[in-house]
Design a protein around this motif. Structure first.
Motif, PDB file in Angstrom:
ATOM      1  N   LYS A 222      43.604  48.262  43.024  1.00 43.72           N
ATOM      2  CA  LYS A 222      44.597  47.279  42.577  1.00 43.72           C
ATOM      3  C   LYS A 222      44.199  46.736  41.217  1.00 43.72           C
ATOM      4  O   LYS A 222      43.017  46.617  40.899  1.00 43.72           O
ATOM      5  N   PHE A 223      45.210  46.410  40.436  1.00 43.31           N
ATOM      6  CA  PHE A 223      45.018  45.708  39.182  1.00 43.31           C
ATOM      7  C   PHE A 223      45.266  44.215  39.389  1.00 43.31           C
ATOM      8  O   PHE A 223      45.773  43.790  40.428  1.00 43.31           O
ATOM      9  N   ARG A 224      44.916  43.473  38.391  1.00 46.87           N
ATOM     10  CA  ARG A 224      45.214  42.046  38.415  1.00 46.87           C
ATOM     11  C   ARG A 224      46.725  41.820  38.463  1.00 46.87           C
ATOM     12  O   ARG A 224      47.516  42.637  37.987  1.00 46.87           O
ATOM     13  N   ASP A 225      47.111  40.698  39.020  1.00 46.76           N
ATOM     14  CA  ASP A 225      48.538  40.398  39.139  1.00 46.76           C
ATOM     15  C   ASP A 225      49.183  40.168  37.776  1.00 46.76           C
ATOM     16  O   ASP A 225      50.372  40.434  37.597  1.00 46.76           O
ATOM     17  N   ASP A 226      48.419  39.665  36.787  1.00 38.98           N
ATOM     18  CA  ASP A 226      48.995  39.366  35.481  1.00 38.98           C
ATOM     19  C   ASP A 226      49.011  40.566  34.557  1.00 38.98           C
ATOM     20  O   ASP A 226      49.321  40.428  33.367  1.00 38.98           O
ATOM     21  N   THR A 227      48.676  41.764  35.064  1.00 42.76           N
ATOM     22  CA  THR A 227      48.830  42.959  34.231  1.00 42.76           C
ATOM     23  C   THR A 227      50.302  43.341  34.053  1.00 42.76           C
ATOM     24  O   THR A 227      50.618  44.119  33.159  1.00 42.76           O
ATOM     25  N   VAL A 228      51.174  42.820  34.879  1.00 36.93           N
ATOM     26  CA  VAL A 228      52.624  42.955  34.697  1.00 36.93           C
ATOM     27  C   VAL A 228      53.159  41.588  34.311  1.00 36.93           C
ATOM     28  O   VAL A 228      53.188  40.673  35.142  1.00 36.93           O
ATOM     29  N   ALA A 229      53.543  41.430  33.070  1.00 34.34           N
ATOM     30  CA  ALA A 229      53.990  40.142  32.555  1.00 34.34           C
ATOM     31  C   ALA A 229      55.504  40.035  32.621  1.00 34.34           C
ATOM     32  O   ALA A 229      56.220  41.026  32.753  1.00 34.34           O
ATOM     33  N   GLN A 230      55.975  38.802  32.537  1.00 31.10           N
ATOM     34  CA  GLN A 230      57.407  38.498  32.485  1.00 31.10           C
ATOM     35  C   GLN A 230      58.165  39.112  33.667  1.00 31.10           C
ATOM     36  O   GLN A 230      59.184  39.773  33.506  1.00 31.10           O
TER      37      GLN A 230
ATOM     38  N   PRO B 213      51.620  34.169  32.875  1.00 31.16           N
ATOM     39  CA  PRO B 213      50.394  34.936  32.666  1.00 31.16           C
ATOM     40  C   PRO B 213      50.662  36.318  32.085  1.00 31.16           C
ATOM     41  O   PRO B 213      51.620  36.973  32.447  1.00 31.16           O
ATOM     42  N   ASN B 214      49.801  36.745  31.190  1.00 29.66           N
ATOM     43  CA  ASN B 214      49.874  38.067  30.574  1.00 29.66           C
ATOM     44  C   ASN B 214      48.456  38.488  30.229  1.00 29.66           C
ATOM     45  O   ASN B 214      47.840  37.956  29.301  1.00 29.66           O
TER      46      ASN B 214
END
Length: 886
Positions: free
Chosen positions: A59-67, A342-343
Motif C-alpha cells: 500500500k501507498f500513503r493515502d495522500d499519494t492521490v491528491a484532490q 494533503p498531497n
C-alpha cells in the motif's frame, strides 16, 4: 603514436578531467525526494513476490492521490481535467450502488425472485463498465458480504438460501498474446470476469486478505445505531404505460428506497457515499497498482422472512471501480488554493525562484507533469518562447538549470488605476444611435431582419439625426474656423494603410463573431421555463457550433450512456431465455423494472446528467411475463410496440434538493420513433454494422455452490459487437420545454444492437440517451483556424500584438473564460500580483468602451520588455582590465 600525439592526448584527457571536476552530471544534482520513495516502492513489488510482502508494503500513503472528489463538494468546486478519470470512477461506483439498491428493494417479494438480475446480467453489467470506459476505468466489481447474496440461477438450490460469498469482478485484460490477435497489438477490447468468492483464495472478508481496502469502510454492517446517518431514504416517482399512447396512471407512483449516504456540506469523510482508497497492489489478480472507488449497496435483510418486522436496511455489499494508479496525474506543484493538502508529491517540482508551477494533464505517475510560468514582476526572456516545460527542467544539466530557466525582472512597474485615466474618452455617438434606439423597442425574440416598413421608419429617424449633426458641425465651424473636418480620401498612400489596418482588426477580434456570440447568449439567458411555451420551435435551439468541445468535456457523461448501450448489446446478442445449462439456469428476458433502474441510476450517480433514457425501436422490446401472469401491464402481450423509459432530475428550490422521476415515453400520443434524432441514428445503423467494434468477455464462474474452484462458463468466450464513443452523436443545444427537464441541455446518443428473431444477424434495437446541462460547458473564445466549428472563436478581447489567448477551465458557459498572457519579448506592466490579464476584466472594460463609459481597456496590454541592466562586478572589472592589457 608519436610524441606530439601523446602530448595532445594528455592535454585532451586533462582538459576533460578538469571539465568533469568543474561540472555536475545531470542526475547528481537532483537529490532524492518523495517521488523517488514511491517510485522505488512501485517497482519493487511484482506479481512474483507480492504474496511474500507485508500488507504495508503493498500500500501507498493515502495522500499519494491528491484532490480526491468529495460528493458533498462537487457542486461548489472546480474539477479539473487531470481529475476527470477519478471523478468518473467515483460517479460510476455511485451509479451501480444506486442500481443494485433500487432493484433489490423494489423486487423484494417472493414472486419477483425469478425476474431479478441473473448471473449473466451481473457479469455483463460489470463487463460493460470496463469496455465502454477505456482510459477511465480498468476494473469493475460487486462484492457481497458473508451470506448476503440470494442467487436465482441455481436450479437445485432451495429458495431463500444465500451464497457464502459472491464477488464478480471484470478487468480489462492485456490481449496481445491472444490466439485471435494476429497483429499482437493490445486492443483494450478483452475483459476477463472472475468470481472472487470462489477458488483458492476466496475469503476477501478476512482481515488477512491484503487487497481489500474497499471492505472495511462499509462492511460488515452490524450496528444499527448509525443507520439514520449511513443510510439515506431516496424517493423516485415512476409513471408506467400499459399500452401505446396510454399511461397506467396520470400521477407518478412514488417508490422509496434506502441508498448510500447523502451528506451535507459540513459532513466529514466518514459519511460520504463513495470511499476512494489509497493505492494498493492488486496481488494475484491484476498485479497492478490500483485505486478503488467503492460505494455501498443497501437491501432489506433478511430478504425473505415471515417476520418482516425483524428486517432492516443493511449494507450487504459494495460496488467498486478500479483505476490504475500509474494513469492518475500527480501534482508536483507546491500547496496552494488550487492544490490543497494533503498531497504527498507537493513541492517536488523544480521551478526556479523567478517562476511558479502550473500542473499539466496526461502525464500520470511520472516526473515533468508541470510547466514553470513567470512570477508576477517577471517576463520570459527573448530566447525562450512561452513557459518552461517540466520535462525540459527534469532533463537539464546543472548549468542549464541554473541559467536557462529563469525569467527576467520587470522594471518600473505601474499601479492599477482605481479610476479611468483622463485620456480615455467617451465613444462618439454615431448615426447608429437612432437605429439602436429603435432596436431596443423590438421584442427580444424578434429577428433583426426588418420589414420594408420598419426600414423606412428607421431611415427617417436616421435622416433627422444626420441633419441635426450637420447643423451642429456647421455651427462649430463658424465659431472656430480652425476646426478641420477629418475625412478619409483614398489614394495610393493611405489606401493600403487603411486596408492593412482593417485586416489587422479582423485578425485581432472578429466583431461579426462577437455580435453573433452576443445574440447566442441573449437567446440562452432570455429563455426560461416561464416563457419557453411562447417561443417558436427554432428559438429553443442553439447553433450546432455552440457545443464546441462537448465531446471532450462531457466525455464521462457520454460514456455513461455508452456503458448502458454496451450492456444492452451484450445481453441482447448472447442471452436466450430458453437456454439451460444443467444445474445453472439461463437468464430471462429484460423487464421494465430493470431498465427503469438503469436510467434512474444514470441520473442519480452524476449531478451533471439531467435526463437519461432507453428508447427501443418499434416491436423490439420483448418482456418475460411474471410468474402469476396477472400483471395488467401485459394486456398487449409480451412484445411491446414501444418502450422508452426516461428518467429526469427536477430541482426543488424550497427544499434545496433534487427529485427524481421516470416515465415510459410509449404513453405519449406522439411516437418518439418519429423524432429526427431517432430517425437519423436508425438510418445510419439500420443495415451497416461494419464499424462496430468486437468485444470479448471471458467469464469464469464457480464450479459449485460453495465456490470450490472456478470453471469456464458454457459459452467461453462471449463476443458481442457494440458502438464506440466516436460512433455516438452529440446533438446541438436545446431547451427542453417539456415540463420535466426545463433547461438547456446537450444530448448524447448511443445505439445498441441485438440479434433478430431468427438469431442469424444483428439488427438495430434502439438508442440510449443522456441529457447534460449546458451550463457546465466551458466555452473557448481564443483564436482558432477557419475550419474549426466553434461559435465563440476569435472573440477574446486580447491585444494580439502583445498578448496571446489561453482558455481557462471551470468558467462554464460565460464570457471571459480566458486569460491574455504576454507574448515573447513583452512584459506585464502592473504591480498587482498577476502575470496575465483576466478575460472577464477584458470583457467588462470593452463593454464600458463600447457604451462610452469611463474605462481602462486601452491600458490592458503588455509593453515591450526592457533590456536587462548591466551590473558591475569584480570579476567583470578584472576581465576588462585583462583585455585592456592584452
Amino acid at each position: 603514436m608519436d610524441k606530439t600525439s601523446q602530448i595532445y592526448l594528455a592535454l585532451f584527457v586533462g582538459l576533460g578531467a578538469f571539465l568533469v571536476a568543474q561540472c555536475v552530471t545531470p542526475f547528481e544534482w537532483m537529490r532524492p525526494d518523495r517521488f523517488d520513495q514511491i517510485n522505488d516502492k512501485f517497482y519493487t513489488v511484482t506479481g512474483e513476490n507480492c504474496r511474500s510482502k507485508r500488507e504495508e508494503d503493498l500500500k501507498f500513503r493515502d495522500d499519494t492521490v491528491a484532490q480526491k472528489p468529495r460528493y458533498n463538494m462537487l457542486l461548489s468546486t472546480i474539477i479539473y481535467s487531470n481529475r476527470s478519470s477519478l471523478l468518473h470512477a467515483h460517479n460510476m461506483a455511485l451509479n451501480r450502488a444506486f442500481f443494485y439498491s433500487f432493484i433489490y428493494q423494489q423486487m423484494n417479494q417472493t414472486w419477483d425472485f425469478e425476474t431479478q438480475p441473473g448471473l449473466m446480467y451481473i457479469y455483463m453489467g460489470h463487463a460493460a463498465d470496463v469496455s465502454a470506459n477505456p482510459g477511465f476505468i480498468n476494473g469493475s466489481s460487486l462484492f457481497f458480504d458473508n451470506n448476503c447474496s440470494y442467487p436465482n440461477w441455481y436450479r437445485k438450490m432451495n429458495f431463500n438460501i444465500t451464497l457464502p460469498l459472491f464477488g464478480p469482478r471484470a478487468w480489462r485484460e492485456d490481449d496481445y498474446n491472444e490466439p485471435t490477435n494476429w497483429l499482437r497489438e493490445p486492443s483494450n477490447n478483452t475483459i476477463s470476469i472472475h468470481d472472487y468468492g470462489s477458488g483458492r483464495i476466496r475469503n476477501y472478508t478476512h482481515p488477512q486478505y491484503k487487497g481489500n481496502p474497499w471492505y472495511s469502510p462499509w462492511l460488515p454492517d452490524l450496528f444499527e445505531k448509525d443507520d439514520s446517518v449511513r443510510k439515506f431514504t431516496y424517493s423516485v416517482g415512476i409513471k408506467y404505460s400499459n399500452a401505446t399512447g396510454v399511461f397506467t396512471k396520470d400521477m407518478y407512483t412514488d417508490y422509496s428506497f434506502f441508498g448510500p449516504p447523502q451528506p451535507g456540506q459540513s459532513s466529514g469523510q466518514e459519511s460520504l457515499p463513495v470511499h476512494i482508497s489509497s493505492p494498493y497492489f492488486d496481488c494475484d489478480r491484476s498485479n497492478r497498482w490500483i485505486v478503488t472507488a467503492s460505494s455501498p449497496i443497501v437491501e432489506f435483510m433478511p430478504r425473505y422472512s415471515n417476520w418482516t418486522h425483524l428486517r432492516r436496511a443493511r449494507f450487504v455489499g459494495v460496488t467498486t471501480m478500479d483505476v490504475e494508479f500509474e494513469r492518475l496525474d500527480m501534482n508536483q506543484c507546491p500547496l496552494a488554493e488550487g492544490n490543497p493538502a494533503p498531497n504527498f508529491f507537493a513541492g517536488t517540482a523544480r521551478c526556479r525562484p523567478t517562476t511558479m508551477c502550473d500542473p499539466l494533464m496526461g502525464f500520470g505517475f511520472r516526473r515533468g507533469g508541470y510547466q514553470c510560468v513567470c512570477q508576477p514582476g517577471y517576463y520570459y526572456p527573448w530566447w525562450h518562447d512561452g513557459p518552461f516545460q517540466g520535462l525540459e527542467v527534469e532533463q537539464a544539466t546543472w548549468e542549464e538549470y541554473q541559467y536557462g530557466f529563469d525569467c527576467l525582472s520587470v522594471g518600473e512597474r505601474m499601479l492599477t488605476p482605481d479610476i479611468a485615466p483622463e485620456f480615455v474618452t467617451r465613444k462618439r455617438r454615431s448615426i447608429y444611435t437612432a437605429k439602436n434606439r429603435f432596436m431596443d423597442t423590438l421584442p427580444k425574440t424578434q429577428s433583426v431582419i426588418l420589414t420594408p416598413r420598419q426600414k423606412r421608419s428607421v431611415m427617417e429617424a436616421l435622416k433627422e439625426h444626420r441633419e441635426e449633426m450637420k447643423k451642429l458641425e456647421d455651427a462649430q465651424a463658424e465659431e472656430n474656423p480652425k476646426i478641420l473636418k477629418k475625412r478619409f480620401v483614398p489614394n495610393k498612400s493611405n489606401k493600403g494603410s487603411a486596408s492593412a489596418h482593417s485586416r489587422m482588426k479582423r485578425a485581432a477580434v472578429d466583431e461579426e463573431a462577437a455580435n453573433r456570440m452576443q445574440r447566442i447568449m441573449d437567446r440562452k439567458y432570455q429563455t426560461s421555463i416561464k416563457n419557453c411555451g411562447d417561443k417558436k420551435a427554432y428559438e429553443l435551439f442553439l447553433p450546432g457550433d455552440v457545443n464546441f468541445g462537448v465531446e471532450r468535456q462531457f466525455e464521462a457523461q457520454g460514456r455513461t450512456a455508452l456503458r448502458l448501450a454496451h450492456f444492452m448489446s451484450n445481453f441482447l446478442q448472447n442471452v436466450d431465455e430458453y437456454e439451460e445449462f444443467g444445474d445453472l439456469k439461463g437468464d430471462r428476458r429484460l423487464n421494465e423494472t430493470q431498465i427503469f433502474a438503469e436510467v434512474i441510476a444514470n441520473i442519480m450517480g452524476d449531478f451533471r446528467i439531467l435526463g437519461s433514457g432507453v428508447f427501443f425501436d418499434r416491436y423490439k422490446f420483448r418482456m418475460s411475463p411474471p410468474v402469476n401472469n396477472t400483471d395488467p401491464r401485459f394486456v398487449n402481450g409480451i412484445t411491446r410496440e414501444f418502450f422508452g423509459p426516461y428518467a429526469f432530475r427536477t430541482s426543488t428550490p424550497q427544499a434545496g434538493l433534487d427529485s427524481f422521476n421516470a416515465l415510459d415515453f410509449s404513453g405519449f400520443k406522439n411516437f418518439y420513433t418519429d423524432l429526427p434524432w431517432f430517425q437519423n441514428l436508425k438510418s445510419r445503423w439500420a443495415t451497416n454494422f461494419y464499424d462496430l467494434k468486437k468485444f470479448t468477455a471471458k467469464p469464469m464462474i464457480r464450479s459449485d455452490y460453495n465456490g470450490t474452484s472456478s470453471i469456464r462458463f458454457e459459452y467461453y468466450p462471449l463476443t458481442y459487437r457494440a458502438a464506440t464513443y466516436e460512433d455516438g452523436e452529440w446533438l446541438r443545444p436545446e431547451f427542453k420545454c417539456d415540463g420535466r427537464v426545463n433547461d438547456w441541455v446537450v444530448t448524447y446518443l448511443a445505439p445498441f444492437f441485438g440479434k433478430n428473431d431468427l438469431k442469424t444477424r444483428l439488427e438495430f434495437k434502439g438508442v440510449v440517451t443522456v441529457d447534460v446541462q449546458l451550463d457546465y460547458l466551458d466555452i473557448n473564445q481564443c483564436p482558432s483556424n477557419f475550419y474549426v466549428a466553434n461559435a465563440f472563436k476569435n472573440t477574446a478581447r486580447c491585444d494580439y500584438r502583445s498578448q496571446f489567448c489561453v482558455a481557462l477551465e471551470g468558467k462554464r458557459f460565460n464570457r471571459g473564460g480566458y486569460k491574455c498572457e504576454c507574448r515573447q519579448g513583452f512584459e506585464y506592466p502592473f504591480n498587482d500580483l498577476a502575470w496575465y490579464f483576466d478575460g472577464q476584466t477584458m470583457e467588462e472594460e470593452h463593454r464600458k468602451l463600447s457604451v462610452g463609459d469611463p474605462n481602462r481597456y486601452h491600458t490592458l496590454r503588455c509593453r515591450i520588455g526592457a533590456a536587462p541592466s548591466l551590473t558591475a562586478s569584480l570579476l567583470l572589472v578584472v576581465a576588462m582590465a585583462f583585455l585592456q592589457l592584452v
